[in-house]
Design a protein around this motif. Sequence first.
Motif, PDB file in Angstrom:
ATOM      1  N   LEU A   2     -14.944   7.071   4.319  1.00 34.69           N
ATOM      2  CA  LEU A   2     -13.742   6.306   4.615  1.00 34.69           C
ATOM      3  C   LEU A   2     -13.947   5.218   5.657  1.00 34.69           C
ATOM      4  CD1 LEU A   2     -11.135   9.178   4.490  1.00 34.69           C
ATOM      5  CD2 LEU A   2     -11.477   7.364   2.826  1.00 34.69           C
ATOM      6  N   GLU A   3     -14.859   5.426   6.609  1.00 34.36           N
ATOM      7  CA  GLU A   3     -15.090   4.399   7.617  1.00 34.36           C
ATOM      8  C   GLU A   3     -15.693   3.134   7.013  1.00 34.36           C
ATOM      9  OE1 GLU A   3     -18.421   7.429   7.793  1.00 34.36           O
ATOM     10  OE2 GLU A   3     -16.282   7.593   8.054  1.00 34.36           O
ATOM     11  N   GLU A   4     -16.294   3.250   5.828  1.00 31.11           N
ATOM     12  CA  GLU A   4     -16.881   2.078   5.180  1.00 31.11           C
ATOM     13  C   GLU A   4     -15.898   1.368   4.246  1.00 31.11           C
ATOM     14  OE1 GLU A   4     -20.529   3.238   3.320  1.00 31.11           O
ATOM     15  OE2 GLU A   4     -21.424   3.863   5.207  1.00 31.11           O
ATOM     16  N   VAL A   5     -14.826   2.030   3.876  1.00 25.61           N
ATOM     17  CA  VAL A   5     -13.856   1.447   2.944  1.00 25.61           C
ATOM     18  C   VAL A   5     -13.314   0.134   3.482  1.00 25.61           C
ATOM     19  CG1 VAL A   5     -11.562   1.764   1.899  1.00 25.61           C
ATOM     20  CG2 VAL A   5     -13.231   3.619   1.848  1.00 25.61           C
ATOM     21  N   ALA A  22      -2.038   6.713  -3.898  1.00 26.93           N
ATOM     22  CA  ALA A  22      -2.022   5.476  -3.120  1.00 26.93           C
ATOM     23  C   ALA A  22      -2.938   4.467  -3.785  1.00 26.93           C
ATOM     24  CB  ALA A  22      -2.473   5.729  -1.698  1.00 26.93           C
ATOM     25  N   ASP A  23      -2.533   3.212  -3.727  1.00 31.35           N
ATOM     26  CA  ASP A  23      -3.302   2.125  -4.322  1.00 31.35           C
ATOM     27  C   ASP A  23      -2.979   0.868  -3.535  1.00 31.35           C
ATOM     28  OD1 ASP A  23      -4.519   0.185  -5.859  1.00 31.35           O
ATOM     29  OD2 ASP A  23      -3.496   0.725  -7.718  1.00 31.35           O
ATOM     30  N   GLY A  24      -3.974   0.292  -2.875  1.00 33.26           N
ATOM     31  CA  GLY A  24      -3.729  -0.928  -2.116  1.00 33.26           C
ATOM     32  C   GLY A  24      -4.964  -1.367  -1.370  1.00 33.26           C
ATOM     33  N   THR A  25      -4.810  -2.413  -0.600  1.00 32.04           N
ATOM     34  CA  THR A  25      -5.920  -2.868   0.233  1.00 32.04           C
ATOM     35  C   THR A  25      -6.093  -1.876   1.377  1.00 32.04           C
ATOM     36  OG1 THR A  25      -4.526  -4.158   1.733  1.00 32.04           O
ATOM     37  CG2 THR A  25      -5.317  -5.289  -0.275  1.00 32.04           C
ATOM     38  N   PRO A  26      -7.261  -1.847   1.985  1.00 35.37           N
ATOM     39  CA  PRO A  26      -7.428  -0.971   3.141  1.00 35.37           C
ATOM     40  C   PRO A  26      -6.377  -1.246   4.228  1.00 35.37           C
ATOM     41  CG  PRO A  26      -9.564  -1.665   2.367  1.00 35.37           C
ATOM     42  CD  PRO A  26      -8.534  -2.453   1.580  1.00 35.37           C
ATOM     43  N   ALA A  27      -6.051  -2.524   4.448  1.00 36.86           N
ATOM     44  CA  ALA A  27      -5.036  -2.865   5.458  1.00 36.86           C
ATOM     45  C   ALA A  27      -3.669  -2.281   5.088  1.00 36.86           C
ATOM     46  CB  ALA A  27      -4.940  -4.376   5.622  1.00 36.86           C
ATOM     47  N   GLU A  28      -3.314  -2.325   3.816  1.00 34.49           N
ATOM     48  CA  GLU A  28      -2.040  -1.744   3.380  1.00 34.49           C
ATOM     49  C   GLU A  28      -2.031  -0.233   3.584  1.00 34.49           C
ATOM     50  OE1 GLU A  28      -0.936  -4.970  -0.133  1.00 34.49           O
ATOM     51  OE2 GLU A  28      -2.058  -3.155  -0.633  1.00 34.49           O
ATOM     52  N   LEU A  29      -3.149   0.413   3.282  1.00 35.39           N
ATOM     53  CA  LEU A  29      -3.233   1.860   3.468  1.00 35.39           C
ATOM     54  C   LEU A  29      -3.167   2.236   4.950  1.00 35.39           C
ATOM     55  CD1 LEU A  29      -5.907   2.851   0.805  1.00 35.39           C
ATOM     56  CD2 LEU A  29      -3.421   2.963   0.625  1.00 35.39           C
ATOM     57  N   LEU A  30      -3.745   1.407   5.808  1.00 39.54           N
ATOM     58  CA  LEU A  30      -3.707   1.682   7.242  1.00 39.54           C
ATOM     59  C   LEU A  30      -2.283   1.709   7.786  1.00 39.54           C
ATOM     60  CD1 LEU A  30      -6.758  -0.366   8.557  1.00 39.54           C
ATOM     61  CD2 LEU A  30      -6.500   2.122   8.577  1.00 39.54           C
ATOM     62  N   THR A  31      -1.381   0.949   7.177  1.00 36.95           N
ATOM     63  CA  THR A  31       0.003   0.941   7.655  1.00 36.95           C
ATOM     64  C   THR A  31       0.684   2.287   7.439  1.00 36.95           C
ATOM     65  OG1 THR A  31       0.968   0.098   5.600  1.00 36.95           O
ATOM     66  CG2 THR A  31       0.258  -1.546   7.238  1.00 36.95           C
ATOM     67  N   ARG A  32       0.102   3.145   6.606  1.00 36.70           N
ATOM     68  CA  ARG A  32       0.654   4.487   6.374  1.00 36.70           C
ATOM     69  C   ARG A  32       0.202   5.489   7.428  1.00 36.70           C
ATOM     70  NH1 ARG A  32       0.428   6.138   0.146  1.00 36.70           N
ATOM     71  NH2 ARG A  32       1.894   4.619  -0.654  1.00 36.70           N
ATOM     72  N   VAL A 114      -4.740   8.974   6.699  1.00 37.25           N
ATOM     73  CA  VAL A 114      -3.949   8.641   5.508  1.00 37.25           C
ATOM     74  C   VAL A 114      -4.428   9.484   4.331  1.00 37.25           C
ATOM     75  CG1 VAL A 114      -3.358   6.812   3.858  1.00 37.25           C
ATOM     76  CG2 VAL A 114      -3.467   6.295   6.308  1.00 37.25           C
ATOM     77  N   PHE A 115      -5.742   9.550   4.164  1.00 41.71           N
ATOM     78  CA  PHE A 115      -6.313  10.330   3.062  1.00 41.71           C
ATOM     79  C   PHE A 115      -5.880  11.789   3.159  1.00 41.71           C
ATOM     80  CE2 PHE A 115      -9.673  12.999   1.285  1.00 41.71           C
ATOM     81  CZ  PHE A 115      -9.754  12.485   0.003  1.00 41.71           C
ATOM     82  N   ARG A 116      -6.031  12.391   4.340  1.00 41.45           N
ATOM     83  CA  ARG A 116      -5.646  13.802   4.517  1.00 41.45           C
ATOM     84  C   ARG A 116      -4.163  14.021   4.275  1.00 41.45           C
ATOM     85  NH1 ARG A 116      -8.899  13.566   8.873  1.00 41.45           N
ATOM     86  NH2 ARG A 116      -7.147  13.528  10.304  1.00 41.45           N
ATOM     87  N   SER A 117      -3.331  13.101   4.757  1.00 37.74           N
ATOM     88  CA  SER A 117      -1.887  13.288   4.604  1.00 37.74           C
ATOM     89  C   SER A 117      -1.456  13.203   3.140  1.00 37.74           C
ATOM     90  CB  SER A 117      -1.109  12.267   5.437  1.00 37.74           C
ATOM     91  OG  SER A 117      -1.188  10.978   4.872  1.00 37.74           O
ATOM     92  N   LEU A 118      -2.207  12.448   2.343  1.00 30.98           N
ATOM     93  CA  LEU A 118      -1.855  12.285   0.928  1.00 30.98           C
ATOM     94  C   LEU A 118      -2.487  13.329   0.018  1.00 30.98           C
ATOM     95  CD1 LEU A 118      -2.118   8.406   0.681  1.00 30.98           C
ATOM     96  CD2 LEU A 118      -0.019   9.772   0.682  1.00 30.98           C
ATOM     97  N   THR A 119      -3.544  13.975   0.488  1.00 26.91           N
ATOM     98  CA  THR A 119      -4.265  14.901  -0.392  1.00 26.91           C
ATOM     99  C   THR A 119      -4.241  16.355   0.071  1.00 26.91           C
ATOM    100  OG1 THR A 119      -6.368  14.487   0.754  1.00 26.91           O
ATOM    101  CG2 THR A 119      -5.856  13.101  -1.176  1.00 26.91           C
ATOM    102  N   THR A 120      -3.686  16.619   1.222  1.00 27.11           N
ATOM    103  CA  THR A 120      -3.622  17.992   1.727  1.00 27.11           C
ATOM    104  C   THR A 120      -2.273  18.582   1.356  1.00 27.11           C
ATOM    105  OG1 THR A 120      -5.010  17.360   3.586  1.00 27.11           O
ATOM    106  CG2 THR A 120      -3.819  19.431   3.798  1.00 27.11           C
ATOM    107  N   SER A 121      -2.287  19.764   0.740  1.00 30.45           N
ATOM    108  CA  SER A 121      -1.030  20.401   0.344  1.00 30.45           C
ATOM    109  C   SER A 121      -0.255  20.846   1.575  1.00 30.45           C
ATOM    110  CB  SER A 121      -1.298  21.604  -0.554  1.00 30.45           C
ATOM    111  OG  SER A 121      -1.863  22.657   0.201  1.00 30.45           O
ATOM    112  N   ASP A 122       1.048  21.054   1.416  1.00 32.54           N
ATOM    113  CA  ASP A 122       1.897  21.505   2.518  1.00 32.54           C
ATOM    114  C   ASP A 122       1.395  22.814   3.110  1.00 32.54           C
ATOM    115  OD1 ASP A 122       3.538  19.303   2.287  1.00 32.54           O
ATOM    116  OD2 ASP A 122       4.971  20.310   0.980  1.00 32.54           O
ATOM    117  N   SER A 123       0.942  23.753   2.275  1.00 32.36           N
ATOM    118  CA  SER A 123       0.464  25.044   2.784  1.00 32.36           C
ATOM    119  C   SER A 123      -0.829  24.865   3.584  1.00 32.36           C
ATOM    120  CB  SER A 123       0.251  26.038   1.640  1.00 32.36           C
ATOM    121  OG  SER A 123      -0.730  25.564   0.742  1.00 32.36           O
TER     122      SER A 123
END
Length: 135
Positions: A2-5, A22-32, A114-123
């Motif tokens: 992710l640090e290279e994205v 999620a789908d966008g530029t790295p800058a757009e994803l960073l805003t999340r 951002v990656f963890r928040s979108l791919t980690t389940s609530d449990s």
Amino acid sequence: LLEEVDAICTRAVIIDRGRVVADGTPAELLTRSRHHNAVTMCLPSAQGASAKEKIGAHPKVSGIEDGGEKNGFVTLTAFPRGAELLIEDISVMATREKWDVQQLYAEAGRLDEVFRSLTTSDSERARERTEGVAA
């Protein structure tokens, strides 16, 4: 990695269990990121409590996190309310209060968060919080 994205990609897609989340530029994803527009500062530990209290009371600040003490310095991160910009206000405050700031910077955000928040389940998130408290 992710640090290279951000360095090499013009677009990123995050897929969780076969679904595009999620789908966008790295800058757009960073805003999340919770850290987007957050301000991190490092200052002498003796000034930390006062700085934490005063920064935390600022109307544009939703919360402040103490990163702990190391070698006589404390690191504080202030999180903005919504899309508020904090860097200038905190810089002015630091000057006015005569804090001996060693570092002061605005964060762009963190793609790993951002990656963890979108791919980690609530449990899984609940378990991570519980384990973090127990540790």
